[in-house]
Scaffold this active site. Structure first.
Site, mmCIF file in Angstrom:
data_model
loop_
_atom_site.group_PDB
_atom_site.id
_atom_site.type_symbol
_atom_site.label_atom_id
_atom_site.label_comp_id
_atom_site.label_asym_id
_atom_site.label_seq_id
_atom_site.Cartn_x
_atom_site.Cartn_y
_atom_site.Cartn_z
ATOM 1 N N SER A 181 -2.212 29.692 -33.525
ATOM 2 C CA SER A 181 -3.543 29.017 -33.665
ATOM 3 C C SER A 181 -3.021 27.563 -33.656
ATOM 4 O O SER A 181 -1.895 27.153 -34.115
ATOM 5 C CB SER A 181 -4.367 29.251 -34.790
ATOM 6 O OG SER A 181 -5.399 28.631 -34.945
ATOM 7 N N TYR A 194 -4.789 30.008 -43.949
ATOM 8 C CA TYR A 194 -4.805 30.304 -42.474
ATOM 9 C C TYR A 194 -3.560 29.488 -41.687
ATOM 10 O O TYR A 194 -2.850 30.375 -41.047
ATOM 11 C CB TYR A 194 -6.118 30.451 -42.191
ATOM 12 C CG TYR A 194 -6.148 31.033 -40.335
ATOM 13 C CD1 TYR A 194 -5.919 32.166 -40.154
ATOM 14 C CD2 TYR A 194 -6.204 29.666 -39.456
ATOM 15 C CE1 TYR A 194 -6.325 32.542 -38.515
ATOM 16 C CE2 TYR A 194 -6.254 30.436 -38.209
ATOM 17 C CZ TYR A 194 -6.243 31.499 -37.602
ATOM 18 O OH TYR A 194 -6.460 31.975 -36.334
ATOM 19 N N ARG A 231 -14.143 31.437 -27.364
ATOM 20 C CA ARG A 231 -15.650 32.197 -27.581
ATOM 21 C C ARG A 231 -15.353 33.674 -27.663
ATOM 22 O O ARG A 231 -14.966 34.333 -26.457
ATOM 23 C CB ARG A 231 -16.368 31.688 -26.134
ATOM 24 C CG ARG A 231 -16.882 30.219 -26.178
ATOM 25 C CD ARG A 231 -17.884 29.997 -25.172
ATOM 26 N NE ARG A 231 -18.135 28.574 -25.018
ATOM 27 C CZ ARG A 231 -18.989 28.047 -25.863
ATOM 28 N NH1 ARG A 231 -19.556 28.510 -26.903
ATOM 29 N NH2 ARG A 231 -19.150 26.542 -25.707
#
Length: 307
Positions: A181, A194, A231
């Site tokens: 990420s 996270y 998305r």
């Protein structure tokens, strides 16, 4: 483009939604055999198995027989991770050609993960939240990668010649693709648990394992794909907030939120030994050229710009 993935046994974790689901779909389109792990629900995955006679679902993987196997497992549980690999390896195809075993997993896409939606400063974060995030993201990835490498070693030892008829021996197409990420690169205030767990995967695990895996299979590779906002059903609610979208795109030249396909394409590309066989130890950022976090607006620093 032929990525030479036909009949390669691929494990995709977190396969029931978003990036994992699209990655599973793309591997199937390239002819791979996919073991798709899910934790609680497989409602999205089953749509890939609906036969044409029902008039619904995805028809592309029939009538030659399903190349998709779904396995439920809690990846924070060591025994369930071991059982996942045992099931993936031992179960034969249920339709023609009957009795064909898929063999050991050769490509592992370690995609699963969780994030607490609520904003929590580190000073207020309960130890239970920190440990739960690390267990679900980092420890579970360790368990999957460890079992994969153990099974890979068994497969390499048991390989004999050119059994698959395509010029590859087992292990020559071996690869791990982690999913990280932008939080792991840039940090994420109020979500330090996270961010830290993803950073450990992207750098600590990826860079260590790329040097370890070649001791098992000399051409095996380890890489990581790290997306920004995507998305997906999980992100849908957050992306309804214009402030969230603005902060996500303020330092992004492409000025758009990624689709799951944008990330899945890169995962499948990196998994292919044919086109990515000399790429290992890399973290591929799939974030539209993002340059970092927007920390302050003009109002935050007391500026009033002329219109």
């Amino acid at each position: 483009m032929d990525l030479d993935l036909k009949d390669v046994h691929v494990l995709v974790t977190g396969a029931n939604g978003g990036i994992g689901l699209e990655t599973t779909r793309l591997f199937l389109e390239h002819g791979a055999r996919v073991t798709a792990q899910y934790r609680t629900s497989n409602t999205a995955l089953v749509q890939l198995l609906v036969p044409p006679s029902t008039g619904t679902g995805n028809h592309r993987f029939y009538p030659s027989g399903p190349r998709l196997r779904m396995v439920q497992a809690d990846l924070t549980n060591e025994a369930q991770v071991q059982a996942l690999f045992s099931t993936a390896t031992a179960t034969a195809t249920p339709s023609p050609p009957a009795g064909v075993k898929w063999g050991e997993v050769e490509v592992a896409v370690i995609n699963h993960g969780v994030s607490v939606s609520a904003d929590v400063p580190l000073r207020d974060m309960p130890l239970e939240q920190w440990e739960r995030t690390f267990s679900n993201n980092l420890t579970s990835s360790f368990l999957v990668a460890r079992e994969y490498m153990r099974r890979l070693e068994l497969g390499v030892r048991g390989a004999a010649g050119d059994e698959d008829g395509v010029g590859w021996e087992f292990g020559q197409r071996a690869a791990i693709v982690f999913v990280g990420s932008t939080a792991g690169k840039y940090g994420e205030a109020l979500h330090a648990d996270y961010a830290a767990s993803k950073s450990a995967i992207m750098y600590g695990l990826t860079l260590s394992l790329k040097n370890e895996i070649v001791q098992i299979a000399p051409r095996a590779r380890v890489n990581c794909v790290a997306p920004g906002w995507v998305r997906t059903p999980m992100a849908h609610e957050a992306l309804q907030n214009p402030k969230t979208v603005y902060r996500a795109l303020a330092t992004t030249p492409l000025r758009k939120v990624a689709e799951a396909t944008d990330v899945a394409n890169q995962i499948v590309f990196l998994a292919s030994a044919k086109v990515s066989g000399h790429i290992t130890g890399q973290v591929l950022m799939v974030e539209g050229g993002m340059e970092g976090r927007l920390l302050n607006t003009t109002a935050d620093i007391g500026l009033s710009l002329p219109m």
